[in-house]
Motif scaffolding. Structure first.
Motif, PDB file in Angstrom:
ATOM      1  N   ALA A  28       0.839  -1.200   0.000  1.00  8.37           N
ATOM      2  CA  ALA A  28       0.000   0.000   0.000  1.00  8.37           C
ATOM      3  C   ALA A  28       0.871   1.245   0.000  1.00  8.37           C
ATOM      4  O   ALA A  28       0.647   2.193  -0.762  1.00  8.37           O
ATOM      5  N   ILE A  29       1.885   1.255   0.874  1.00 14.57           N
ATOM      6  CA  ILE A  29       2.752   2.434   0.953  1.00 14.57           C
ATOM      7  C   ILE A  29       3.657   2.526  -0.265  1.00 14.57           C
ATOM      8  O   ILE A  29       3.968   3.632  -0.723  1.00 14.57           O
ATOM      9  N   VAL A  30       4.073   1.377  -0.812  1.00 17.32           N
ATOM     10  CA  VAL A  30       4.840   1.411  -2.064  1.00 17.32           C
ATOM     11  C   VAL A  30       4.046   2.137  -3.144  1.00 17.32           C
ATOM     12  O   VAL A  30       4.546   3.049  -3.815  1.00 17.32           O
ATOM     13  N   ASN A  31       2.785   1.739  -3.312  1.00 20.12           N
ATOM     14  CA  ASN A  31       1.940   2.390  -4.318  1.00 20.12           C
ATOM     15  C   ASN A  31       1.707   3.860  -3.990  1.00 20.12           C
ATOM     16  O   ASN A  31       1.734   4.720  -4.881  1.00 20.12           O
ATOM     17  N   ALA A  32       1.483   4.146  -2.716  1.00 24.65           N
ATOM     18  CA  ALA A  32       1.235   5.534  -2.325  1.00 24.65           C
ATOM     19  C   ALA A  32       2.435   6.412  -2.679  1.00 24.65           C
ATOM     20  O   ALA A  32       2.275   7.529  -3.186  1.00 24.65           O
ATOM     21  N   TYR A  33       3.634   5.906  -2.430  1.00 24.35           N
ATOM     22  CA  TYR A  33       4.822   6.726  -2.671  1.00 24.35           C
ATOM     23  C   TYR A  33       5.204   6.797  -4.139  1.00 24.35           C
ATOM     24  O   TYR A  33       5.738   7.812  -4.595  1.00 24.35           O
ATOM     25  N   THR A  34       4.957   5.745  -4.914  1.00 27.82           N
ATOM     26  CA  THR A  34       5.239   5.868  -6.352  1.00 27.82           C
ATOM     27  C   THR A  34       4.367   6.956  -6.956  1.00 27.82           C
ATOM     28  O   THR A  34       4.842   7.762  -7.770  1.00 27.82           O
ATOM     29  N   MET A  35       3.097   7.012  -6.537  1.00 23.10           N
ATOM     30  CA  MET A  35       2.201   8.037  -7.071  1.00 23.10           C
ATOM     31  C   MET A  35       2.561   9.420  -6.541  1.00 23.10           C
ATOM     32  O   MET A  35       2.370  10.425  -7.224  1.00 23.10           O
ATOM     33  N   ARG A  36       3.106   9.465  -5.319  1.00 21.16           N
ATOM     34  CA  ARG A  36       3.457  10.736  -4.722  1.00 21.16           C
ATOM     35  C   ARG A  36       4.713  11.341  -5.350  1.00 21.16           C
ATOM     36  O   ARG A  36       4.764  12.539  -5.615  1.00 21.16           O
ATOM     37  N   VAL A  37       5.743  10.516  -5.574  1.00 19.54           N
ATOM     38  CA  VAL A  37       7.052  11.054  -5.976  1.00 19.54           C
ATOM     39  C   VAL A  37       7.279  11.074  -7.483  1.00 19.54           C
ATOM     40  O   VAL A  37       8.223  11.715  -7.953  1.00 19.54           O
ATOM     41  N   TRP A  94      -1.302  19.727   0.624  1.00 25.05           N
ATOM     42  CA  TRP A  94      -2.430  20.540   1.074  1.00 25.05           C
ATOM     43  C   TRP A  94      -3.627  19.637   1.369  1.00 25.05           C
ATOM     44  O   TRP A  94      -4.300  19.805   2.383  1.00 25.05           O
ATOM     45  N   GLY A  95      -3.883  18.707   0.459  1.00 23.37           N
ATOM     46  CA  GLY A  95      -4.970  17.752   0.681  1.00 23.37           C
ATOM     47  C   GLY A  95      -4.588  16.665   1.671  1.00 23.37           C
ATOM     48  O   GLY A  95      -5.411  16.218   2.484  1.00 23.37           O
ATOM     49  N   TYR A  96      -3.350  16.239   1.625  1.00 22.22           N
ATOM     50  CA  TYR A  96      -2.843  15.160   2.468  1.00 22.22           C
ATOM     51  C   TYR A  96      -3.035  15.467   3.948  1.00 22.22           C
ATOM     52  O   TYR A  96      -3.436  14.609   4.739  1.00 22.22           O
ATOM     53  N   VAL A  97      -2.762  16.704   4.347  1.00 16.86           N
ATOM     54  CA  VAL A  97      -2.893  17.107   5.750  1.00 16.86           C
ATOM     55  C   VAL A  97      -4.350  17.078   6.199  1.00 16.86           C
ATOM     56  O   VAL A  97      -4.664  16.663   7.317  1.00 16.86           O
ATOM     57  N   GLY A 117      -8.259   1.326   1.594  1.00 12.72           N
ATOM     58  CA  GLY A 117      -8.497   0.934   0.200  1.00 12.72           C
ATOM     59  C   GLY A 117      -9.119   2.038  -0.633  1.00 12.72           C
ATOM     60  O   GLY A 117      -8.669   2.307  -1.754  1.00 12.72           O
ATOM     61  N   LEU A 118     -10.127   2.705  -0.085  1.00 18.37           N
ATOM     62  CA  LEU A 118     -10.794   3.765  -0.848  1.00 18.37           C
ATOM     63  C   LEU A 118      -9.885   4.984  -1.021  1.00 18.37           C
ATOM     64  O   LEU A 118      -9.932   5.663  -2.047  1.00 18.37           O
ATOM     65  N   GLY A 119      -9.050   5.254  -0.014  1.00 21.25           N
ATOM     66  CA  GLY A 119      -8.113   6.368  -0.126  1.00 21.25           C
ATOM     67  C   GLY A 119      -7.102   6.158  -1.236  1.00 21.25           C
ATOM     68  O   GLY A 119      -6.847   7.054  -2.056  1.00 21.25           O
ATOM     69  N   ILE A 120      -6.518   4.961  -1.279  1.00 24.39           N
ATOM     70  CA  ILE A 120      -5.552   4.634  -2.340  1.00 24.39           C
ATOM     71  C   ILE A 120      -6.239   4.663  -3.707  1.00 24.39           C
ATOM     72  O   ILE A 120      -5.671   5.127  -4.705  1.00 24.39           O
ATOM     73  N   LEU A 121      -7.482   4.177  -3.768  1.00 28.68           N
ATOM     74  CA  LEU A 121      -8.210   4.160  -5.038  1.00 28.68           C
ATOM     75  C   LEU A 121      -8.421   5.581  -5.562  1.00 28.68           C
ATOM     76  O   LEU A 121      -8.260   5.840  -6.766  1.00 28.68           O
ATOM     77  N   GLU A 155      -4.823  10.115  -0.220  1.00 30.73           N
ATOM     78  CA  GLU A 155      -3.695   9.431   0.416  1.00 30.73           C
ATOM     79  C   GLU A 155      -3.546   9.788   1.888  1.00 30.73           C
ATOM     80  O   GLU A 155      -2.826   9.103   2.634  1.00 30.73           O
ATOM     81  N   GLY A 156      -4.213  10.842   2.338  1.00 33.16           N
ATOM     82  CA  GLY A 156      -4.102  11.245   3.738  1.00 33.16           C
ATOM     83  C   GLY A 156      -4.604  10.210   4.722  1.00 33.16           C
ATOM     84  O   GLY A 156      -4.246  10.241   5.907  1.00 33.16           O
ATOM     85  N   THR A 157      -5.418   9.270   4.280  1.00 31.54           N
ATOM     86  CA  THR A 157      -5.939   8.228   5.172  1.00 31.54           C
ATOM     87  C   THR A 157      -4.972   7.057   5.337  1.00 31.54           C
ATOM     88  O   THR A 157      -5.192   6.187   6.188  1.00 31.54           O
ATOM     89  N   THR A 158      -3.901   7.006   4.556  1.00 34.38           N
ATOM     90  CA  THR A 158      -3.050   5.818   4.482  1.00 34.38           C
ATOM     91  C   THR A 158      -2.415   5.454   5.819  1.00 34.38           C
ATOM     92  O   THR A 158      -2.617   4.349   6.345  1.00 34.38           O
TER      93      THR A 158
END
Length: 485
Positions: A28-37, A94-97, A117-121, A155-158
């Motif tokens: 989950a965090i791998v996917n979150a960070y690939t999309m983030r960076v 801004w949204g993440y916080v 799951g819904l946050g990542i989606l 992603e803020g819910t991750t």
């Protein structure tokens, strides 16, 4: 018949379900960070090359035009200034916080499975459509900001959701190990995001490819997550009875009762504010590297996009290796009682603060020696790997019943640095000079040192009294009862 079906399903899983959750949380965090960076690399190929500046930089590194020019179609390049790029890169946060505390409260009330799951989606869908939005608006940077804000909201819910899940699934003596596995996904996500982004853009000669690839992979993860993982052991349909009994025995200080958070006790807790300080220090340094290292590699060290992606990812490979190893070491030291939980958290957090602070500065004084600079950045980020078994799992120590709320507060306040750092770096490096970047790194050094001092003085690894809210409720009832009598 239903019991037999569950028994048959449980036999299909050789790996215990808490480790399945750990692996899926890691992904989950791998996917979150690939999309983030991924935007951090892509943006170097989305902006029109500078026409030059009248500012003379005597410390400028030599590099051919082909090394620093973009590889994408000129029609897909946009005239974003350095400050505008900083706003684009910071807008995600801004949204993440905003969704951290609501996300933590929802995860505690309804379980972390669906909020994660819904946050990542949400983030995945908006990552996938990012190129279309840019094309439709003719590259207006304001619309890119809007899309990134929405991605951040998802992603803020991750982290709050994962903290709730870890509190319900992981015993204390496995907390550093499994917690580090999950949270260290940020390094692997950063490695893949940087390295694959550079390779994809170089191969396709189109920055849009990275958004399609990483968005699609994250959507695939969501479907697998919904099938395999559940909020707690009691609701898991095919966990073995042996593992369920083991978790009932070893997971303590956690209740399934839904309780209101004791906000007064939380916000007057000195160990919590020490933890927030440590998170701010880590995030300041980490976001400086994650968000802006590719720009430093291109603007100062003159790496091309393929080289940039590879060399920007190298420090995080070593950071991941150190984080995994230190998680095992930390658990061993605590289990053998060589260190108390409090001392272990402070020692490993201090290593993760002052090691990077020193070697990031050393990298800036490496000048144009690209090998030495990458080496110093790598050592710096390697030290940062001990952060996960240090303060990152500390919220679980303080109050496992409110793990999601605490992670939301700590990670949410820390993430404000994600808003500040990219904008500040953009404003401080308008001329792209080595001296400007050195100022950026000295600021990071100061933040690391101050926040670590606060954590060492005030931090704790002990369960806080307000975690046991049912005891507080019982005491209040006794007082009322005695008062009436």
């Amino acid at each position: 018949m239903l019991t037999g079906w569950k028994l048959q399903l449980s036999k299909l899983f050789v790996i215990p379900q808490r480790y399945v959750l750990g692996i899926m949380g890691f992904l989950a965090i791998v996917n979150a960070y690939t999309m983030r960076v991924t935007l951090s690399v892509a943006i170097t190929e989305m902006v029109e090359p500078s026409n030059g500046t009248t500012h003379h930089d005597p410390n400028a590194c030599s590099g051919s035009l082909s090394n620093s020019s973009t590889v994408t179609n000129p029609d897909k390049l946009y005239p974003w200034t350095s400050t505008q790029q900083g706003l684009i890169l910071s807008s995600f946060y801004w949204g993440y916080v905003v969704t951290h505390i609501p996300g933590g409260m929802i995860a505690e009330r309804f379980g972390g499975k669906y909020s994660l799951g819904l946050g990542i989606l949400c983030t995945a869908i908006f990552t996938f459509v990012t190129p279309w939005v840019i094309y439709a608006t003719d590259g207006h940077w304001g619309w890119v900001v809007v899309v990134r804000v929405i991605e951040g909201l998802g992603e803020g819910t991750t982290f709050p959701a994962l903290n709730v899940l870890l509190a319900k699934w992981v015993p204390l003596h496995e907390r550093s190990k499994i917690g580090t596995l999950v949270f260290a996904g940020s390094q692997i996500g950063t490695v893949l995001g940087n390295a694959l982004s550079g390779a994809l853009i170089s191969a396709t000669r189109d920055w849009a490819s990275v958004f399609y690839v990483f968005g699609a992979l994250a959507i695939l993860w969501v479907f697998i997550w919904m099938v395999l993982c559940y909020p707690d052991p009691e609701t898991h349909p095919f966990i073995t009875d042996k593992e369920k009994e083991y978790l009932r025995k070893h997971i303590v200080n956690v209740t399934r009762k839904k309780r209101a958070a004791p906000w007064g006790a939380i916000f007057t807790s000195l160990p919590l504010w020490a933890l927030i300080a440590a998170q701010i220090g880590h995030d300041w340094g980490f976001f400086t590297m994650v968000t802006d290292l590719p720009k430093y590699m291109k603007d100062v060290l003159k790496f091309n996009v393929a080289e940039n992606g590879v060399w920007s990812s190298v420090p995080y490979i070593f950071m991941w290796l150190v984080s995994m190893g230190s998680g095992w070491v930390c658990d061993y030291l605590i289990k053998r009682q060589y260190m108390s939980v409090t001392l272990a958290r402070k020692v490993f957090t201090s290593i993760a603060s002052m090691g990077p602070a020193i070697f990031i500065i050393a990298a800036s004084y490496s000048g144009c020696d690209r090998d030495l600079a990458v080496g110093m950045f790598t050592v710096a980020m390697s030290f940062m790997g001990t952060f996960y078994c240090g303060m990152k799992v500390n919220a679980l120590d303080l109050a496992p019943n409110f793990a999601g709320t605490l992670m939301a507060i700590v990670n949410g306040i820390g993430a404000i640095t994600g808003i500040i750092v990219p904008y500040l770096v953009g404003a401080l490096t308008e001329d792209h000079t080595l001296l400007e970047w050195r100022t950026v790194f000295w600021i990071a050094f100061g933040v690391f040192a101050l926040t670590n001092l606060i954590y060492v003085c005030l931090g704790s690894g002990e369960v806080q009294p307000w975690n046991q809210v049912e005891d507080c409720d019982q005491n209040e009832m006794e007082i009322k009862k005695n008062g009436k009598s």
